[in-house]
Each structure stands twice: as structure tokens, then as C-alpha cells.
Design a protein around this motif. Structure first.
Motif, PDB file in Angstrom:
ATOM      1  N   ALA A   1       0.833  -1.202   0.000  1.00  0.00           N
ATOM      2  CA  ALA A   1       0.000   0.000   0.000  1.00  0.00           C
ATOM      3  C   ALA A   1       0.869   1.254   0.000  1.00  0.00           C
ATOM      4  CB  ALA A   1      -0.927  -0.017   1.213  1.00  0.00           C
ATOM      5  N   LEU A   2       1.923   1.221   0.793  1.00  0.00           N
ATOM      6  CA  LEU A   2       2.824   2.366   0.880  1.00  0.00           C
ATOM      7  C   LEU A   2       3.555   2.592  -0.441  1.00  0.00           C
ATOM      8  CD1 LEU A   2       3.820   4.480   2.868  1.00  0.00           C
ATOM      9  CD2 LEU A   2       5.500   2.842   3.706  1.00  0.00           C
ATOM     10  N   ALA A   3       4.030   1.505  -1.042  1.00  0.00           N
ATOM     11  CA  ALA A   3       4.790   1.626  -2.289  1.00  0.00           C
ATOM     12  C   ALA A   3       3.921   2.151  -3.424  1.00  0.00           C
ATOM     13  CB  ALA A   3       5.388   0.271  -2.667  1.00  0.00           C
ATOM     14  N   TRP A   4       2.690   1.631  -3.545  1.00  0.00           N
ATOM     15  CA  TRP A   4       1.821   2.105  -4.629  1.00  0.00           C
ATOM     16  C   TRP A   4       1.525   3.587  -4.467  1.00  0.00           C
ATOM     17  CZ3 TRP A   4       1.971  -0.385  -8.775  1.00  0.00           C
ATOM     18  CH2 TRP A   4       1.911  -1.780  -8.843  1.00  0.00           C
ATOM     19  N   ALA A   5       1.336   4.033  -3.229  1.00  0.00           N
ATOM     20  CA  ALA A   5       1.093   5.457  -3.002  1.00  0.00           C
ATOM     21  C   ALA A   5       2.303   6.281  -3.428  1.00  0.00           C
ATOM     22  CB  ALA A   5       0.760   5.708  -1.533  1.00  0.00           C
ATOM     23  N   ILE A   6       3.498   5.848  -3.042  1.00  0.00           N
ATOM     24  CA  ILE A   6       4.714   6.588  -3.383  1.00  0.00           C
ATOM     25  C   ILE A   6       4.919   6.631  -4.894  1.00  0.00           C
ATOM     26  CG2 ILE A   6       7.239   6.539  -3.216  1.00  0.00           C
ATOM     27  CD1 ILE A   6       6.858   5.376  -0.377  1.00  0.00           C
ATOM     28  N   ILE A   7       4.729   5.499  -5.564  1.00  0.00           N
ATOM     29  CA  ILE A   7       4.902   5.446  -7.019  1.00  0.00           C
ATOM     30  C   ILE A   7       3.970   6.443  -7.702  1.00  0.00           C
ATOM     31  CG2 ILE A   7       4.511   3.997  -9.058  1.00  0.00           C
ATOM     32  CD1 ILE A   7       5.497   1.612  -7.304  1.00  0.00           C
ATOM     33  N   ASN A   8       2.718   6.471  -7.275  1.00  0.00           N
ATOM     34  CA  ASN A   8       1.756   7.376  -7.902  1.00  0.00           C
ATOM     35  C   ASN A   8       2.009   8.828  -7.527  1.00  0.00           C
ATOM     36  OD1 ASN A   8      -0.488   5.837  -9.454  1.00  0.00           O
ATOM     37  ND2 ASN A   8      -0.137   4.589  -7.636  1.00  0.00           N
ATOM     38  N   GLU A   9       2.404   9.073  -6.290  1.00  0.00           N
ATOM     39  CA  GLU A   9       2.714  10.450  -5.888  1.00  0.00           C
ATOM     40  C   GLU A   9       3.865  11.009  -6.716  1.00  0.00           C
ATOM     41  OE1 GLU A   9       1.231   9.830  -1.253  1.00  0.00           O
ATOM     42  OE2 GLU A   9       3.332   9.538  -1.819  1.00  0.00           O
ATOM     43  N   LEU A  10       4.916  10.218  -6.885  1.00  0.00           N
ATOM     44  CA  LEU A  10       6.065  10.683  -7.660  1.00  0.00           C
ATOM     45  C   LEU A  10       5.716  10.837  -9.140  1.00  0.00           C
ATOM     46  CD1 LEU A  10       8.889   8.565  -6.000  1.00  0.00           C
ATOM     47  CD2 LEU A  10       8.463  11.010  -5.724  1.00  0.00           C
ATOM     48  N   ALA A  11       4.839   9.967  -9.641  1.00  0.00           N
ATOM     49  CA  ALA A  11       4.428  10.082 -11.041  1.00  0.00           C
ATOM     50  C   ALA A  11       3.743  11.420 -11.297  1.00  0.00           C
ATOM     51  CB  ALA A  11       3.503   8.928 -11.411  1.00  0.00           C
ATOM     52  N   TRP A  12       2.921  11.856 -10.343  1.00  0.00           N
ATOM     53  CA  TRP A  12       2.226  13.128 -10.535  1.00  0.00           C
ATOM     54  C   TRP A  12       3.139  14.316 -10.289  1.00  0.00           C
ATOM     55  CZ3 TRP A  12      -1.831  14.103 -13.263  1.00  0.00           C
ATOM     56  CH2 TRP A  12      -2.703  13.055 -13.555  1.00  0.00           C
ATOM     57  N   VAL A  13       4.110  14.185  -9.408  1.00  0.00           N
ATOM     58  CA  VAL A  13       5.109  15.249  -9.259  1.00  0.00           C
ATOM     59  C   VAL A  13       5.809  15.484 -10.598  1.00  0.00           C
ATOM     60  CG1 VAL A  13       7.313  15.860  -8.190  1.00  0.00           C
ATOM     61  CG2 VAL A  13       5.485  14.885  -6.792  1.00  0.00           C
ATOM     62  N   LYS A  14       6.220  14.393 -11.241  1.00  0.00           N
ATOM     63  CA  LYS A  14       6.906  14.503 -12.533  1.00  0.00           C
ATOM     64  C   LYS A  14       5.974  15.051 -13.607  1.00  0.00           C
ATOM     65  CE  LYS A  14      10.458  10.929 -12.057  1.00  0.00           C
ATOM     66  NZ  LYS A  14      11.041   9.704 -12.649  1.00  0.00           N
ATOM     67  N   ARG A  15       4.732  14.579 -13.595  1.00  0.00           N
ATOM     68  CA  ARG A  15       3.801  15.017 -14.637  1.00  0.00           C
ATOM     69  C   ARG A  15       3.509  16.510 -14.526  1.00  0.00           C
ATOM     70  NH1 ARG A  15      -1.040  11.939 -17.475  1.00  0.00           N
ATOM     71  NH2 ARG A  15      -2.063  13.706 -18.480  1.00  0.00           N
ATOM     72  N   PHE A  16       3.323  17.003 -13.311  1.00  0.00           N
ATOM     73  CA  PHE A  16       3.059  18.429 -13.132  1.00  0.00           C
ATOM     74  C   PHE A  16       4.248  19.270 -13.598  1.00  0.00           C
ATOM     75  CE2 PHE A  16      -0.055  17.500  -9.436  1.00  0.00           C
ATOM     76  CZ  PHE A  16      -1.086  17.328 -10.349  1.00  0.00           C
ATOM     77  N   GLU A  17       5.463  18.757 -13.381  1.00  0.00           N
ATOM     78  CA  GLU A  17       6.649  19.478 -13.842  1.00  0.00           C
ATOM     79  C   GLU A  17       6.755  19.451 -15.364  1.00  0.00           C
ATOM     80  OE1 GLU A  17       9.815  17.472 -11.902  1.00  0.00           O
ATOM     81  OE2 GLU A  17       9.596  18.533 -10.002  1.00  0.00           O
ATOM     82  N   ARG A  18       6.388  18.309 -15.942  1.00  0.00           N
ATOM     83  CA  ARG A  18       6.545  18.116 -17.386  1.00  0.00           C
ATOM     84  C   ARG A  18       5.422  18.764 -18.188  1.00  0.00           C
ATOM     85  NH1 ARG A  18       6.434  13.035 -17.130  1.00  0.00           N
ATOM     86  NH2 ARG A  18       4.324  12.688 -17.893  1.00  0.00           N
ATOM     87  N   GLU A  19       4.206  18.754 -17.637  1.00  0.00           N
ATOM     88  CA  GLU A  19       3.041  19.243 -18.372  1.00  0.00           C
ATOM     89  C   GLU A  19       2.263  20.245 -17.519  1.00  0.00           C
ATOM     90  OE1 GLU A  19       0.711  15.881 -19.580  1.00  0.00           O
ATOM     91  OE2 GLU A  19       2.471  14.735 -20.206  1.00  0.00           O
ATOM     92  N   PRO A  20       2.813  21.432 -17.301  1.00  0.00           N
ATOM     93  CA  PRO A  20       2.086  22.427 -16.504  1.00  0.00           C
ATOM     94  C   PRO A  20       0.803  22.858 -17.203  1.00  0.00           C
ATOM     95  CG  PRO A  20       4.002  23.414 -17.567  1.00  0.00           C
ATOM     96  CD  PRO A  20       4.110  21.941 -17.792  1.00  0.00           C
ATOM     97  N   ALA A  21      -0.211  23.107 -16.416  1.00  0.00           N
ATOM     98  CA  ALA A  21      -1.502  23.519 -16.968  1.00  0.00           C
ATOM     99  C   ALA A  21      -1.380  24.891 -17.626  1.00  0.00           C
ATOM    100  CB  ALA A  21      -2.551  23.553 -15.862  1.00  0.00           C
ATOM    101  N   PRO A  22      -2.089  25.115 -18.737  1.00  0.00           N
ATOM    102  CA  PRO A  22      -2.017  26.429 -19.397  1.00  0.00           C
ATOM    103  C   PRO A  22      -2.676  27.539 -18.583  1.00  0.00           C
ATOM    104  CG  PRO A  22      -3.643  25.012 -20.470  1.00  0.00           C
ATOM    105  CD  PRO A  22      -2.919  24.159 -19.482  1.00  0.00           C
ATOM    106  N   ASP A  23      -3.688  27.182 -17.794  1.00  0.00           N
ATOM    107  CA  ASP A  23      -4.390  28.163 -16.978  1.00  0.00           C
ATOM    108  C   ASP A  23      -3.557  28.515 -15.742  1.00  0.00           C
ATOM    109  OD1 ASP A  23      -6.506  28.272 -14.412  1.00  0.00           O
ATOM    110  OD2 ASP A  23      -7.040  29.535 -16.128  1.00  0.00           O
ATOM    111  N   VAL A  24      -3.424  29.811 -15.454  1.00  0.00           N
ATOM    112  CA  VAL A  24      -2.559  30.266 -14.366  1.00  0.00           C
ATOM    113  C   VAL A  24      -3.029  29.724 -13.020  1.00  0.00           C
ATOM    114  CG1 VAL A  24      -1.721  32.283 -13.102  1.00  0.00           C
ATOM    115  CG2 VAL A  24      -1.859  32.342 -15.599  1.00  0.00           C
ATOM    116  N   GLN A  25      -4.330  29.806 -12.751  1.00  0.00           N
ATOM    117  CA  GLN A  25      -4.842  29.350 -11.468  1.00  0.00           C
ATOM    118  C   GLN A  25      -4.671  27.846 -11.309  1.00  0.00           C
ATOM    119  OE1 GLN A  25      -5.710  31.002  -8.897  1.00  0.00           O
ATOM    120  NE2 GLN A  25      -6.462  29.296  -7.631  1.00  0.00           N
TER     121      GLN A  25
END
Length: 364
Positions: free
Chosen positions: A130-154
Motif C-alpha cells: 500500500a505504501l509503495a503504490w502510493a509513493i509510485i503514484n505520488e512521484l508520477a504526478w510530481v513529474k507530470r506536473f513538472e513536465r506538463e504544466p496547466a495552461p491556466d494560471v490558477q
């Protein structure tokens, strides 16, 4: 009232992404799909993020972490926000093994306290999986937000806040595992912790495999904002230690016949992820050898949806790592076999082939 949970269609999107990203594959027709490929990606990604935020910020299903007021203020300032997107967030640093995503009170918009899941139906054990799956997904979204920032400022500011918070929780989860679950004698991780003590001292293969994957992701993640609790070098040391424990003469990775096809598939993906943390050919070579020894287990995944979908993604991971065409061809064979489990009337994949199919919805 029930919270949204991830369904198996999300896993199929992951499999399709892996297939389509392999340039040597023939073109796959998606005309029979009800929605466009881009729409399927967007819908599945949004559902996956909603599920992760529901678990880590709203559910109350795990060991809580109280963010100190100065750190919370710094997080808002770094993200460019005046107030947090969620009020009364319940930060989960280590999720419990299982629970029922059912609300126990009338939910209110952006008030996380009203979105807690039923505490009476929670297994309050913390397991490495349970802990590992959470960490894997948390890090995946950290990377995704860095790689694909939303066009909307807010929305971009909210993403920054969510990414920084998820990165912090991934690091806290890592420290929790190191402090509470790791056996210093073997270097492996116990299966169950509850209420401040180890309650299950077993070393299960899937526990170790998923943590190997999580530590590998942490070792290659760019440090999130805020306090850096685990450096990439520390993460590389952790993953090397776990790999050493798993690959020794009596390690479970040396006994692939004891792994189920799904465990073997996850093991292959974890090893591919671990190989990405290495730079020396001398270090990579034994990892590739272990992967090759585990691949035959994937051939017996036929007729089981979860194992077969895992086999496809694992084989394509091997192909991208090594360029071995045999892995690509086997992935295609498994993919074709997977289509036999599709039920066009239900518009779902059945869990197993047979006269009495069962349809499973899963968070993994």
C-alpha cells in the motif's frame, strides 16, 4: 454515498500507452473505441489524480501527518496561492492496507473533513505494498506536473501546490517504511505494521518488489519543493541495498518459479525501473540477467486479465530498455490474447476466461 475509485479501464489505457509508445509496433486501430484516444487519456489521468488526492488528502485512511503552520504557509507561497485548495486536509503519509471509499457524512465542496471514508471498514495495517503504490503514484504526478504544466494560471498554481504536497508525502512515506517496516538484519520489509508495532513479520515477494520500484522512482525523481527529506543519492543507496537483499544467492529474485505471473510482471517492471538508476554497464548486466530469468513466467499469464495486462507492460518495458525484439513480439502475442477477455456487451474486460466471468474494479 461512494467516492470515485479507479477501474480496470484505467489500467487498459496504461497498456495502450505502452503499446503505442513502442515505435516498432504496427498501427493499432482505435475506431471501435467509444471515445477518442486523447479523450481516454485525459479522462483516465483525471480519474487517477482524483483517486490519489482522495486517498492522500481526504480519506483519513492512513497514518496522519500534520504539516506545521510555517511549512504550510511556505507551500502556499511557493505555489502562488493565498489559501489551500482544500480545507481541513487529512494528509496521509502511510496509507492503510484497505478500506471502503464510502462517505460517512454529506460531502461539502473543498472541505476534506467531510470526505473521510468509513473508519469502521478500514484495515488499519500499513503494508509495504500500500505504501509503495502510493509513493509510485505520488512521484508520477510530481513529474507530470513538472513536465506538463496547466495552461491556466490558477490551475497551474493548484498543480504546484498539489505536486509539492505529494512530493512531501512520498518522502514521508519513504521515511516511514525505513523507520517502521525495514528489518535491519535482512534488509527486507515486514508485511504489516499497526499501532506502533510490527504485527506481521512475513517477507512477501510483492512487498519487496513494489518497494524496489518505489525507491527506484524516488532515485530518479527531481527533488520536489519544500524540505528535501530524502536526497536522490540516499534513495539510490536504499534501492541498491534492497536489490542486494533480493538478488543474493537465496534472494527471491533468484527463485522466479515461486512468483505468480503477475508478481513476475511487476518484478520485471521494478527491475527495469531499477536499471534506470544505474550508469555502469557492470551494474546493469546482472539486472538484465535477472529480468531474462523472470520473463518465462509471463508466458503463463494467459486467461487472467490482471496478469496478462501486467505481462504486456512488463515486456514493453524490457523492449524499451534492451531493444530485444523477442520481448516486443511476446508483448504483441499477450496483447492479442488479452482481447479474448473483452466482453462487448458489458464493455469491460472479464477478470478470467471461463463460463462464469467476473468483472473486477480495482484501485491498482
Amino acid at each position: 454515498m461512494r467516492a470515485k475509485i479507479a477501474v480496470r479501464s484505467l489500467v487498459m489505457v496504461t497498456v495502450l500507452i505502452a503499446l503505442l509508445s513502442s515505435s516498432a509496433l504496427p498501427a493499432l486501430s482505435l475506431e471501435s473505441q467509444q471515445s477518442s484516444w486523447q479523450s481516454a487519456q485525459e479522462d483516465s489521468a483525471q480519474a487517477a489524480l482524483d483517486n490519489l488526492l482522495a486517498l492522500t488528502l481526504q480519506s483519513g485512511m492512513g497514518v496522519a501527518f500534520r504539516l506545521p503552520a510555517p511549512a504550510a504557509a511556505a507551500l502556499l507561497r511557493q505555489a502562488g496561492l493565498n489559501r489551500p485548495p482544500w480545507r481541513n486536509a487529512f494528509l496521509v503519509q502511510a496509507p492503510y492496507a484497505s478500506g471502503d471509499p464510502a462517505y460517512v457524512q454529506q460531502p461539502e465542496p473543498v472541505n476534506a473533513q467531510t470526505l473521510h471514508w468509513d473508519p469502521a471498514k478500514m484495515d488499519r495495517t500499513v503494508s509495504p505494498q500500500a505504501l509503495a503504490w502510493a509513493i509510485i503514484n505520488e512521484l508520477a504526478w510530481v513529474k507530470r506536473f513538472e513536465r506538463e504544466p496547466a495552461p491556466d494560471v490558477q490551475r497551474r498554481a493548484v498543480q504546484s501546490w498539489e505536486g509539492r504536497l505529494l512530493g512531501r508525502l512520498a518522502l514521508l512515506g519513504t521515511l516511514f517504511a525505513q523507520t517502521n517496516l525495514r528489518d535491519p538484519q535482512t534488509g527486507l520489509y515486514f508485511h504489516g505494521w499497526r499501532g506502533g508495532a510490527i504485527v506481521d513479520r512475513a517477507f512477501l515477494p510483492l512487498d519487496q518488489i513494489t518497494l524496489l520500484w518505489a525507491w527506484s522512482k524516488l532515485a530518479t525523481a527531481s527533488p520536489p519543493g519544500g524540505n528535501i527529506l530524502v536526497s536522490p543519492e540516499q534513495a539510490r543507496q536504499m534501492v541498491r541495498q534492497l536489490f542486494s537483499a533480493l538478488s543474493g544467492s537465496q534472494g527471491l529474485l533468484r527463485r522466479p518459479s515461486e512468483l505468480s505471473p503477475r508478481e513476475a510482471g511487476l518484478g520485471v517492471e521494478a527491475l527495469v525501473s531499477y536499471a534506470a538508476t544505474l550508469s555502469s554497464p557492470q551494474e546493469i548486466r546482472p539486472v538484465l540477467q535477472l529480468i531474462r530469468e523472470m520473463l518465462p513466467r509471463l508466458s503463463s499469464a494467459q486467461g487472467d486479465w490482471s496478469a496478462q495486462a501486467e505481462a504486456v507492460t512488463a515486456l514493453l518495458s524490457v523492449y524499451r530498455l534492451s531493444g530485444e525484439r523477442t520481448a516486443l513480439l511476446e508483448a504483441l502475442r499477450q496483447w492479442k490474447g488479452l482481447q479474448k477477455l473483452w466482453d462487448p456487451q458489458a464493455e469491460l474486460f472479464v477478470s478470467r476466461a471461463g463460463d462464469a466471468p467476473v468483472y473486477l474494479y480495482s484501485v491498482q
